[in-house]
Design a protein around this motif. Structure first.
Motif, PDB file in Angstrom:
ATOM      1  N   PRO A  70      11.433  -2.215  -3.809  1.00  0.00           N
ATOM      2  CA  PRO A  70      10.141  -1.586  -3.508  1.00  0.00           C
ATOM      3  C   PRO A  70       9.037  -2.597  -3.212  1.00  0.00           C
ATOM      4  CG  PRO A  70      11.122  -0.549  -5.419  1.00  0.00           C
ATOM      5  CD  PRO A  70      11.970  -1.723  -5.069  1.00  0.00           C
ATOM      6  N   PHE A  71       9.067  -3.722  -3.897  1.00  0.00           N
ATOM      7  CA  PHE A  71       8.094  -4.776  -3.621  1.00  0.00           C
ATOM      8  C   PHE A  71       8.268  -5.313  -2.205  1.00  0.00           C
ATOM      9  CE2 PHE A  71       6.931  -9.325  -3.726  1.00  0.00           C
ATOM     10  CZ  PHE A  71       5.569  -9.174  -3.957  1.00  0.00           C
ATOM     11  N   VAL A  72       9.502  -5.466  -1.775  1.00  0.00           N
ATOM     12  CA  VAL A  72       9.769  -5.918  -0.403  1.00  0.00           C
ATOM     13  C   VAL A  72       9.203  -4.917   0.597  1.00  0.00           C
ATOM     14  CG1 VAL A  72      11.609  -6.367   1.281  1.00  0.00           C
ATOM     15  CG2 VAL A  72      11.804  -7.253  -1.042  1.00  0.00           C
ATOM     16  N   PHE A  73       9.391  -3.619   0.340  1.00  0.00           N
ATOM     17  CA  PHE A  73       8.848  -2.598   1.231  1.00  0.00           C
ATOM     18  C   PHE A  73       7.328  -2.696   1.315  1.00  0.00           C
ATOM     19  CE2 PHE A  73       7.048   1.580   2.057  1.00  0.00           C
ATOM     20  CZ  PHE A  73       7.700   1.926   3.222  1.00  0.00           C
ATOM     21  N   LEU A  74       6.661  -2.807   0.165  1.00  0.00           N
ATOM     22  CA  LEU A  74       5.199  -2.900   0.154  1.00  0.00           C
ATOM     23  C   LEU A  74       4.706  -4.138   0.894  1.00  0.00           C
ATOM     24  CD1 LEU A  74       4.478  -1.805  -3.524  1.00  0.00           C
ATOM     25  CD2 LEU A  74       3.959  -0.519  -1.454  1.00  0.00           C
ATOM     26  N   VAL A  75       5.377  -5.271   0.679  1.00  0.00           N
ATOM     27  CA  VAL A  75       4.977  -6.515   1.346  1.00  0.00           C
ATOM     28  C   VAL A  75       5.195  -6.424   2.852  1.00  0.00           C
ATOM     29  CG1 VAL A  75       5.598  -8.956   1.587  1.00  0.00           C
ATOM     30  CG2 VAL A  75       5.263  -7.984  -0.664  1.00  0.00           C
ATOM     31  N   VAL A  76       6.297  -5.813   3.265  1.00  0.00           N
ATOM     32  CA  VAL A  76       6.594  -5.718   4.697  1.00  0.00           C
ATOM     33  C   VAL A  76       5.585  -4.819   5.405  1.00  0.00           C
ATOM     34  CG1 VAL A  76       8.276  -4.745   6.319  1.00  0.00           C
ATOM     35  CG2 VAL A  76       9.024  -6.311   4.565  1.00  0.00           C
ATOM     36  N   VAL A  93      -5.801   3.186   8.351  1.00  0.00           N
ATOM     37  CA  VAL A  93      -5.689   2.253   7.222  1.00  0.00           C
ATOM     38  C   VAL A  93      -5.737   3.023   5.904  1.00  0.00           C
ATOM     39  CG1 VAL A  93      -6.787   0.307   6.055  1.00  0.00           C
ATOM     40  CG2 VAL A  93      -6.694   0.350   8.529  1.00  0.00           C
ATOM     41  N   ALA A  94      -6.652   3.984   5.815  1.00  0.00           N
ATOM     42  CA  ALA A  94      -6.760   4.780   4.588  1.00  0.00           C
ATOM     43  C   ALA A  94      -5.491   5.607   4.357  1.00  0.00           C
ATOM     44  CB  ALA A  94      -7.988   5.682   4.652  1.00  0.00           C
ATOM     45  N   ALA A  95      -4.930   6.170   5.421  1.00  0.00           N
ATOM     46  CA  ALA A  95      -3.710   6.979   5.281  1.00  0.00           C
ATOM     47  C   ALA A  95      -2.533   6.107   4.841  1.00  0.00           C
ATOM     48  CB  ALA A  95      -3.393   7.685   6.594  1.00  0.00           C
ATOM     49  N   VAL A  96      -2.394   4.917   5.419  1.00  0.00           N
ATOM     50  CA  VAL A  96      -1.312   4.017   5.003  1.00  0.00           C
ATOM     51  C   VAL A  96      -1.540   3.553   3.567  1.00  0.00           C
ATOM     52  CG1 VAL A  96      -0.267   1.745   5.406  1.00  0.00           C
ATOM     53  CG2 VAL A  96      -0.656   3.283   7.304  1.00  0.00           C
ATOM     54  N   ALA A  97      -2.791   3.287   3.206  1.00  0.00           N
ATOM     55  CA  ALA A  97      -3.087   2.880   1.825  1.00  0.00           C
ATOM     56  C   ALA A  97      -2.722   3.990   0.845  1.00  0.00           C
ATOM     57  CB  ALA A  97      -4.562   2.517   1.686  1.00  0.00           C
ATOM     58  N   MET A  98      -3.058   5.237   1.188  1.00  0.00           N
ATOM     59  CA  MET A  98      -2.707   6.357   0.309  1.00  0.00           C
ATOM     60  C   MET A  98      -1.196   6.534   0.223  1.00  0.00           C
ATOM     61  SD  MET A  98      -5.662   9.093   1.313  1.00  0.00           S
ATOM     62  CE  MET A  98      -4.969  10.393   0.307  1.00  0.00           C
ATOM     63  N   ALA A  99      -0.512   6.356   1.343  1.00  0.00           N
ATOM     64  CA  ALA A  99       0.954   6.476   1.335  1.00  0.00           C
ATOM     65  C   ALA A  99       1.576   5.367   0.487  1.00  0.00           C
ATOM     66  CB  ALA A  99       1.496   6.431   2.759  1.00  0.00           C
ATOM     67  N   LEU A 100       1.048   4.153   0.583  1.00  0.00           N
ATOM     68  CA  LEU A 100       1.594   3.053  -0.216  1.00  0.00           C
ATOM     69  C   LEU A 100       1.287   3.228  -1.697  1.00  0.00           C
ATOM     70  CD1 LEU A 100       0.980  -0.054   2.070  1.00  0.00           C
ATOM     71  CD2 LEU A 100       3.100   1.206   1.687  1.00  0.00           C
ATOM     72  N   VAL A 101       0.114   3.793  -2.017  1.00  0.00           N
ATOM     73  CA  VAL A 101      -0.191   4.078  -3.426  1.00  0.00           C
ATOM     74  C   VAL A 101       0.776   5.127  -3.964  1.00  0.00           C
ATOM     75  CG1 VAL A 101      -1.909   5.135  -4.949  1.00  0.00           C
ATOM     76  CG2 VAL A 101      -2.599   3.364  -3.357  1.00  0.00           C
ATOM     77  N   ALA A 102       1.009   6.189  -3.192  1.00  0.00           N
ATOM     78  CA  ALA A 102       1.953   7.228  -3.621  1.00  0.00           C
ATOM     79  C   ALA A 102       3.364   6.646  -3.750  1.00  0.00           C
ATOM     80  CB  ALA A 102       1.939   8.389  -2.636  1.00  0.00           C
ATOM     81  N   PHE A 103       3.746   5.784  -2.809  1.00  0.00           N
ATOM     82  CA  PHE A 103       5.046   5.120  -2.873  1.00  0.00           C
ATOM     83  C   PHE A 103       5.163   4.291  -4.140  1.00  0.00           C
ATOM     84  CE2 PHE A 103       7.635   1.365  -2.074  1.00  0.00           C
ATOM     85  CZ  PHE A 103       8.817   1.927  -1.632  1.00  0.00           C
ATOM     86  N   HIS A 104       4.146   3.514  -4.431  1.00  0.00           N
ATOM     87  CA  HIS A 104       4.152   2.656  -5.616  1.00  0.00           C
ATOM     88  C   HIS A 104       4.244   3.487  -6.898  1.00  0.00           C
ATOM     89  CE1 HIS A 104       3.096  -0.380  -8.531  1.00  0.00           C
ATOM     90  NE2 HIS A 104       2.024   0.318  -8.869  1.00  0.00           N
ATOM     91  N   LEU A 105       3.427   4.543  -6.979  1.00  0.00           N
ATOM     92  CA  LEU A 105       3.428   5.358  -8.186  1.00  0.00           C
ATOM     93  C   LEU A 105       4.756   6.098  -8.372  1.00  0.00           C
ATOM     94  CD1 LEU A 105      -0.182   6.750  -7.955  1.00  0.00           C
ATOM     95  CD2 LEU A 105       0.684   5.116  -9.626  1.00  0.00           C
ATOM     96  N   ALA A 106       5.307   6.646  -7.295  1.00  0.00           N
ATOM     97  CA  ALA A 106       6.589   7.350  -7.398  1.00  0.00           C
ATOM     98  C   ALA A 106       7.718   6.385  -7.750  1.00  0.00           C
ATOM     99  CB  ALA A 106       6.898   8.068  -6.087  1.00  0.00           C
ATOM    100  N   THR A 107       7.666   5.181  -7.199  1.00  0.00           N
ATOM    101  CA  THR A 107       8.693   4.184  -7.511  1.00  0.00           C
ATOM    102  C   THR A 107       8.610   3.756  -8.968  1.00  0.00           C
ATOM    103  OG1 THR A 107       8.644   3.407  -5.235  1.00  0.00           O
ATOM    104  CG2 THR A 107       9.622   1.949  -6.848  1.00  0.00           C
TER     105      THR A 107
END
Length: 176
Positions: A70-76, A93-107
């Motif tokens: 998951p860290f690799v995905f976030l960094v990429v 940018v805001a939509a990608v940031a929200m998607a990455l926050v949701a990704f991080h929290l779900a992971t």
């Protein structure tokens, strides 16, 4: 173990998966897919390697949320934006940031519990409040940074650090 036995084992584990684990992995897939889709549809020239590595890392994250993938995905994904993306805040940018926050929290939620665990609704609800606060803070921070950038205020660094401190405090107070 041959391929048929591996597939049978994987299907057995998938059938034994609890609702919370399946929900977390579906959220990983949806938020990671959204982040990749928005990144891939941008008009600026993005490296194809970002999408390929991001897709492989997304699939691997669904299977192994408690690894470094998951860290690799976030960094990429974030690195793709930092290398070629525009510097102005936008809804993308805001939509990608929200998607990455949701990704991080779900992971992080999926990594805490094994796939076979049967979590109660109270467990899922206790995770939803901090997740909702974090998701709502992402566009608020983007809008605030856009306002600060346009205002040309002296001491913008102090304002940014104060905003991050308040955001961290708000998130900390919502976690049980």
């Amino acid at each position: 173990m041959n391929l048929a036995e591996r597939i049978n084992l994987w299907l057995t584990r998938a059938r034994a998966a609890g609702r919370a684990a399946v929900l977390a992995r579906l959220l990983i897939l949806a938020s990671g897919g959204l982040a990749l889709a928005i990144s891939g549809l941008q008009p600026w020239d993005q490296l194809d390697l970002v999408l390929v590595v991001g897709l492989v890392a997304l699939v691997a994250t669904i299977a192994l949320p408690d690894s470094a993938v998951p860290f690799v995905f976030l960094v990429v994904v974030a690195g793709g934006w930092l290398m070629r993306g525009p510097s102005d805040p936008s809804w993308q940018v805001a939509a990608v940031a929200m998607a990455l926050v949701a990704f991080h929290l779900a992971t992080s939620y999926a990594a805490q519990l094994p796939a076979y665990v049967r979590a109660s609704r109270a467990t899922i609800r206790s995770w939803l409040l901090p997740a909702t606060v974090a998701l709502l803070l992402a566009p608020a921070v983007a809008a605030t940074s856009a306002l600060i950038r346009e205002a040309s205020l002296s001491g913008s660094l102090v304002l940014t650090i104060t905003a991050l401190a308040l955001t961290t405090t708000a998130y900390y107070l919502t976690v049980d």
